[in-house]
Enzyme design. Sequence first.
Site, short mmCIF file in Angstrom:
data_model
loop_
_atom_site.label_atom_id
_atom_site.label_comp_id
_atom_site.label_asym_id
_atom_site.label_seq_id
_atom_site.Cartn_x
_atom_site.Cartn_y
_atom_site.Cartn_z
CE LYS A 99 -4.18 -1.95 0.80
NZ LYS A 99 -5.42 -1.68 0.06
CE LYS A 128 -10.04 -4.58 -3.60
NZ LYS A 128 -9.67 -3.30 -2.97
#
Length: 344
Positions: free
Chosen positions: A158, A265
Amino acid sequence: MKATFEPYVLKFKRPGGTSRGVLTEKLTYILTLEEDGRTYLGECGLFKGLSADDREDYEQKLQWVCDHIDLGIQVLWDQLREWPSIQFGLEQAFQALSFNRYKDEYNDPYNPDLFESAFKNGEKGMQINGLIWMGDVDFMRQQIQEKLAEGFKCIKIKIGVNWESEYQILKQLREEFSPEQLELRVDANGGFTFEEAKVVLQQLAELKIHSIEQPIKAGNVEQMAELCAHTPIPIALDEELIGVFEREDKLALIEKIKPQFVILKPSLVGGIRGSLEWIDACDYNGIDFWITSALESNIGLNAIAQWTAILYPEMPQGLGTGSLFTNNFPTRLEVRGEHLYRNK
């Protein structure tokens, strides 16, 4: 058939840092179908602050679904276009029911068999990436060392909060490991401006980074299309897909932006059926994809993993999030090295 739902708050073992903030807990909803004394579960993985269906009347909509469960999955799914996490929870529960309804033994509603595959039977694993959360430099280095020690050859980091420090970590990793030894993916969660992103993309290319997810905030379609057209490394769309409900709009978005990859997702894009509409749009445009969980509990992760397995994935998938919570549900999923398995 009877349907009920219950909210459930997942507690993180340690805070998870992203460019949108630090996560310490996550609210989710468990949908239960009851028929002939058996229960079938599905997880409506609402993601506060991110899901398109993060609305004040979410629980009222879930109650409406339970009151109208006799309509069946096809009718309900179509009437829930703007409620993607509920669509996926329904798909899970109905798939568990249809796959197990006539089996003599069914005693584990938390880990139902859903799709026939070698993965489902515990005979084959799926390669996954190791996820590195944001934090200070020492914390990020600690996570990376843990993943390398566990045998991961693909790591997703990230980025987008402190780029200078994040860049130094990536640079050191690349000095230690060649692209053949370690695949590096980064996820910006929309953390850069358009002008910043153009510079960051060049820096990432020099480090031979595999790809970057969502370099700028979703909704800036023209700018994202320009970045994808001239980027020196692959760009993957993620948050850009949220809130695009109709099949024709999905195809139009893919054709407009022309990304190198798409990240799916299921809880955020309408479950399996919604994901398949995105996959159709990708196939039509020669774009590859991979599947990622969205901080679901083990109930949702079990469904995502079994469905992903029947797609015969070749790239590492983003399915290693089952160990994040202190109060997760029992599971047969197990990470061994860099592979996810489902125990017999």
